[in-house]
Design a protein around this motif. Structure first.
Motif, PDB file in Angstrom:
ATOM      1  N   GLU A  69       0.714  -0.835  18.903  1.00  0.00           N
ATOM      2  CA  GLU A  69       1.659  -1.189  17.843  1.00  0.00           C
ATOM      3  C   GLU A  69       2.262  -2.542  18.211  1.00  0.00           C
ATOM      4  O   GLU A  69       2.775  -2.736  19.316  1.00  0.00           O
ATOM      5  N   ARG A  70       2.160  -3.461  17.288  1.00  0.00           N
ATOM      6  CA  ARG A  70       2.635  -4.835  17.520  1.00  0.00           C
ATOM      7  C   ARG A  70       1.923  -5.489  18.696  1.00  0.00           C
ATOM      8  O   ARG A  70       2.532  -6.233  19.476  1.00  0.00           O
ATOM      9  N   LYS A  99      12.583   7.649  21.830  1.00  0.00           N
ATOM     10  CA  LYS A  99      13.045   7.092  20.550  1.00  0.00           C
ATOM     11  C   LYS A  99      13.278   8.294  19.644  1.00  0.00           C
ATOM     12  O   LYS A  99      12.334   8.995  19.284  1.00  0.00           O
ATOM     13  N   GLU A 148       6.154 -10.044  18.047  1.00  0.00           N
ATOM     14  CA  GLU A 148       6.100  -9.431  16.715  1.00  0.00           C
ATOM     15  C   GLU A 148       6.642 -10.354  15.627  1.00  0.00           C
ATOM     16  O   GLU A 148       6.009 -10.541  14.592  1.00  0.00           O
ATOM     17  N   LYS A 191      18.333  -2.951  22.191  1.00  0.00           N
ATOM     18  CA  LYS A 191      17.639  -4.199  21.842  1.00  0.00           C
ATOM     19  C   LYS A 191      18.616  -5.371  21.930  1.00  0.00           C
ATOM     20  O   LYS A 191      19.805  -5.206  21.645  1.00  0.00           O
ATOM     21  N   ASN A 229       3.368   4.236  23.552  1.00  0.00           N
ATOM     22  CA  ASN A 229       4.253   3.838  22.453  1.00  0.00           C
ATOM     23  C   ASN A 229       5.460   4.778  22.307  1.00  0.00           C
ATOM     24  O   ASN A 229       5.304   5.999  22.413  1.00  0.00           O
ATOM     25  N   VAL A 230       6.604   4.199  21.998  1.00  0.00           N
ATOM     26  CA  VAL A 230       7.800   5.017  21.737  1.00  0.00           C
ATOM     27  C   VAL A 230       7.630   5.886  20.490  1.00  0.00           C
ATOM     28  O   VAL A 230       8.305   6.906  20.353  1.00  0.00           O
ATOM     29  N   ASN A 231       6.771   5.434  19.584  1.00  0.00           N
ATOM     30  CA  ASN A 231       6.410   6.303  18.462  1.00  0.00           C
ATOM     31  C   ASN A 231       5.298   7.219  18.965  1.00  0.00           C
ATOM     32  O   ASN A 231       4.127   6.856  18.948  1.00  0.00           O
ATOM     33  N   TRP A 284       3.581  -0.334  23.929  1.00  0.00           N
ATOM     34  CA  TRP A 284       3.523   0.380  22.652  1.00  0.00           C
ATOM     35  C   TRP A 284       2.059   0.722  22.368  1.00  0.00           C
ATOM     36  O   TRP A 284       1.546   0.547  21.264  1.00  0.00           O
ATOM     37  N   ARG A 291      16.726   5.276  23.622  1.00  0.00           N
ATOM     38  CA  ARG A 291      16.834   4.034  22.851  1.00  0.00           C
ATOM     39  C   ARG A 291      17.947   4.112  21.793  1.00  0.00           C
ATOM     40  O   ARG A 291      18.197   5.167  21.213  1.00  0.00           O
ATOM     41  N   ASP A 335      16.367  -6.582  14.849  1.00  0.00           N
ATOM     42  CA  ASP A 335      15.050  -6.231  15.359  1.00  0.00           C
ATOM     43  C   ASP A 335      14.263  -7.447  15.837  1.00  0.00           C
ATOM     44  O   ASP A 335      13.321  -7.868  15.168  1.00  0.00           O
ATOM     45  N   PHE A 352      17.951   2.234  19.060  1.00  0.00           N
ATOM     46  CA  PHE A 352      17.425   1.659  17.813  1.00  0.00           C
ATOM     47  C   PHE A 352      17.458   2.744  16.739  1.00  0.00           C
ATOM     48  O   PHE A 352      16.438   3.206  16.241  1.00  0.00           O
ATOM     49  N   GLU A 407      13.346   5.607  12.270  1.00  0.00           N
ATOM     50  CA  GLU A 407      12.104   5.266  11.576  1.00  0.00           C
ATOM     51  C   GLU A 407      11.154   6.455  11.499  1.00  0.00           C
ATOM     52  O   GLU A 407       9.978   6.366  11.856  1.00  0.00           O
TER      53      GLU A 407
HETATM   54  C1  GCV Z   1       7.579   0.900  17.930  1.00  0.00           C
HETATM   55  C2  GCV Z   1      10.299  -2.287  14.756  1.00  0.00           C
HETATM   56  C3  GCV Z   1       8.805  -2.434  14.836  1.00  0.00           C
HETATM   57  C4  GCV Z   1       8.145  -1.095  15.072  1.00  0.00           C
HETATM   58  C5  GCV Z   1       8.719  -0.493  16.350  1.00  0.00           C
HETATM   59  C6  GCV Z   1      10.226  -0.362  16.191  1.00  0.00           C
HETATM   60  C7  GCV Z   1      10.891   0.141  17.462  1.00  0.00           C
HETATM   61  O1  GCV Z   1      10.679  -1.588  13.604  1.00  0.00           O
HETATM   62  O2  GCV Z   1       8.339  -3.062  13.683  1.00  0.00           O
HETATM   63  O3  GCV Z   1       6.768  -1.325  15.211  1.00  0.00           O
HETATM   64  O4  GCV Z   1       8.149   0.747  16.648  1.00  0.00           O
HETATM   65  O5  GCV Z   1      10.766  -1.629  15.910  1.00  0.00           O
HETATM   66  O6  GCV Z   1      11.357  -0.685  18.230  1.00  0.00           O
HETATM   67  O7  GCV Z   1      10.950   1.328  17.680  1.00  0.00           O
END
Ligand code: GCV
Length: 660
Positions: A142-143, A264, A375, A342, A182-184, A134, A301, A347, A303, A268
């Motif tokens: 991230e994390r 992703k 995390e 996941k 990162n997936v974001n 990430w 994903r 989460d 999620f 979110e």
């Molecule tokens: C990468 C949770 C985490 C986010 C993460 C998200 C995901 O919400 O807090 O940081 O984003 O999972 O898995 O996409």
């Protein structure tokens, strides 16, 4: 960027010879092209390891004491290792198998195990064994809890000796895929698939190719808009499709080792097919069809949930979302799409049930996603060895078919007879000198890889291997560090949120106690504690989540009497006076476990302190400092949780301890 780093479990320090030295006088390679990059990596590693651990330099010879040869009958990533009459033979089905076999030889030497009479037949259980980073291009992760990214620096892609050492560490535990970003996917990262970055990205991909690791990137689903200048990302729009056709052709022309993309979408704040009234399958299949001629895959994903949903009336439940969003399209995903799920429906909490999508999907490629980055499990400050949790996930019986119905069977391809399956971990590395922040957190990186390769390994075996490789073979060190690692997940669970309820962490940060602190709490406390009880009713009377499982799991979770107690509050709203199997009331259980958790941390610290003379000072100090913070954290959790529930319930601790 820090430019110093350790070799973690590949330090190859001097070892007792145990009769192993003789095998490495001479080495032969038969049936493999010695110019092949992976074969060269295997030979380089062998040389390095043997020199470091046995102070010997193997010579290439036709008639040798260590023979490496190709055996077409074996799995391309599998190998056999045998010894007879003073000759050690490593036969492998392909280059990756050879590399993994060499690492097995080195592991045995590091563990001071004699190779005499060895007889191993190994092949990876999960076809894909991936690390998900990430990492962001502004250096942050991230994390991430172990420094900054070593892949990116100030919006540039970094390739150096550390990248090589990282690939070696990953390959040594059988990793064969890596997603670098990162997936974001935000800002600069969207441009990784443009001329701006291709040359550097290709250079990095080559480093991984040398170690048999396929290279993946996370994709911005809305790339057509963000970098293509278009106004749509509709997966059925011909112009969108044609943009992707050109883009993916361009990617492969520049990055031959590209394995595909991780996406992703619709989650979110990330864009996705839902924006255009299309399904997740429409989005995934569009990309998959385009990448197929190149042998690429799309990992999509699951999620996907609406973090704004109003869940007060029990009609909606975040836990249900993954299943609800993906189950209907089961069978519609094309062959080179893998759904990445996941391990739990929420989460990565310290305790969750297994996602009902795993095995709920019966006609779709599935990949399990776990989080090695801590995390919600202590930020690599608190020790939390995660293999016991991962084992529970893998061994979970889904009842999705008459046989081969455990999660480990689904992700190894045994259930459906498929090969586009596997396991992925959000990994815990960063540019800290020791890679993982807390030195002991490296056991989770090591263990994840080993478990993906061999799902039958036990948490104990993995811990022992990692300790011997990292700290050497002193029995006292092995015993004490095992004693710290093995119960650490249970300890963390004791002093944090009880019986599967989850969260209770500081919002957004996800470290430290905040009982009501769920970030999407605008509709009230998610744990639904009142003066009589606590827990979320996910039975048929509540959100109905329990019914997403196959029988008999659905009935088991649905009833308070048969629900496994460690998940009681995840599935049921339970009175504080409810008597558990231990004979304790729920409230007393909460008090006791929180006191015990702190006491167990104190014991871990004492065990670590007893090793002061036996552990390198830098490592000793690193872990000691973090233990100090863990103890403070555990005490805060104990005091906040206990006082919160004492005040809510009005029921005192029957042991009369002070509750702050
Ligand atoms: C990468 C949770 C985490 C986010 C993460 C998200 C995901 O919400 O807090 O940081 O984003 O999972 O898995 O996409």
């Amino acid at each position: 960027m820090k430019n110093e780093w350790t070799q973690a479990w590949l330090a190859y320090e001097k070892r007792e010879e145990k009769g192993n030295g003789a095998y490495f006088a001479s080495v032969a390679v038969n049936g493999f092209d010695t110019e092949n990059v992976v074969v060269q990596s295997a030979l380089k590693e062998l040389k390095k390891g043997i020199k470091g651990m046995l102070d010997a330099e193997p010579m290439m010879a036709d008639k040798a004491t260590f023979v490496m040869k190709k055996d077409f009958a074996l799995n391309a990533e599998g190998y056999t290792l045998t010894e007879t009459d003073g000759v050690l033979t490593l036969a492998a089905g392909g280059e990756n198998g050879l590399l993994y076999g060499v690492f097995e030889v080195l592991r045995r030497i590091a563990m001071e195990k004699s190779l005499q009479g060895v007889s191993v037949n190994a092949a990876p259980d999960c076809p894909l064994r991936m690390l998900n980073h990430w990492d962001n291009m502004d250096n942050s992760i991230e994390r991430g809890y172990s420094g900054e990214s070593f892949f990116f620096e100030d919006n540039e892609v970094v390739v150096n000796d550390r990248t090589v050492d990282y690939a070696r560490l990953a390959a040594s535990v059988g990793i064969n895929g890596v997603v670098i970003n990162n997936v974001n996917v935000k800002q600069a990262a969207s441009y990784l698939i443009t001329d701006r970055y291709y040359a550097k990205v290709a250079e990095m991909a080559k480093v991984f190719a040398d170690y048999g690791i396929k290279f993946f990137m996370s994709l911005n689903y809305a790339s057509t808009i963000e970098i293509g200048g278009m106004n749509s990302a509709d997966p059925l729009d011909p112009e969108v499709i044609s943009w992707w056709e050109k883009k993916i052709a361009e990617c492969y022309a520049n990055i031959p080792n590209l394995g595909g993309f991780l996406v992703k979408a619709d989650s979110e704040g990330r864009p996705g097919p839902f924006t255009y009234g299309r399904t997740q399958a429409d989005g995934a299949n569009m990309l998959a069809d385009i990448i197929k001629p190149y042998g690429g895959i799309i990992i999509w994903r699951c999620f996907v949930y609406n973090c704004q949903q109003d869940w007060r009336d029990y009609k909606t439940d975040r836990a249900r979302a993954g299943y609800d969003n993906f189950i209907e399209m089961d069978g519609d995903y094309h062959e080179n799409v893998i759904l990445q799920i996941k391990n739990g429906p929420m989460d990565f909490q310290i305790r969750e049930p297994i996602s009902p999508l795993l095995g709920g999907l019966k006609k779709t490629n599935q990949m399990l996603e776990v989080q090695v980055a801590q995390e919600y499990t202590g930020h690599q400050i608190d020790v939390c060895y995660l293999m016991p949790m991962f084992k529970e996930v893998l061994d979970f019986k889904t009842y999705c078919s008459e046989k081969n119905d455990c999660v480990k069977d689904i992700i190894s391809g045994k259930t459906l007879g498929n090969t586009n399956t596997g396991i992925a971990a959000v990994i815990n590395t960063g540019n800290d000198k020791n890679w993982t922040g807390n030195d002991l957190a490296a056991a989770n990186f090591y263990g994840f890889g080993r478990l993906g390769f061999d799902t039958e390994l036990s948490s104990e075996e993995i811990a022992e291997e990692w300790i011997r490789l990292t700290f050497g073979n002193d029995p006292q060190v092995i015993e004490k560090v095992m004693g710290i690692l093995l119960p650490s997940r249970a300890t963390y669970e004791k002093y944090t949120s009880p019986l599967g309820i989850g969260w209770m962490v500081t919002p957004h940060v996800h470290y430290g106690c905040s009982v009501d602190g769920y970030e999407y709490s605008r509709w009230g406390t998610y744990h639904r504690a009142d003066h009589l009880g606590i827990g979320v009713d996910r039975s048929h009377n509540g959100t109905g989540y329990a019914l997403q499982y196959h029988e008999p799991n659905a009935s088991m979770y649905d009833s308070m009497e048969t629900c496994p107690e460690e998940l009681l509050l995840f599935f049921h709203h339970v009175p504080y006076t409810y008597v558990l199997k231990s004979g304790k009331t729920l409230i007393q259980h909460i008090y006791d476990t929180h006191f015990e958790g702190v006491e167990e941390v104190e014991k871990m610290i004492a065990a670590w302190e007893s090793l002061k003379e036996k552990i390198a000072p830098e490592v000793y100090d690193n872990v000691s400092e973090r233990f100090g913070r863990q103890l403070t954290n555990a005490r805060e959790w104990r005091d906040q949780v206990n006082s919160y529930f004492y005040r809510k319930s009005g029921i005192p601790d029957e042991k009369g301890r002070q509750i702050w």
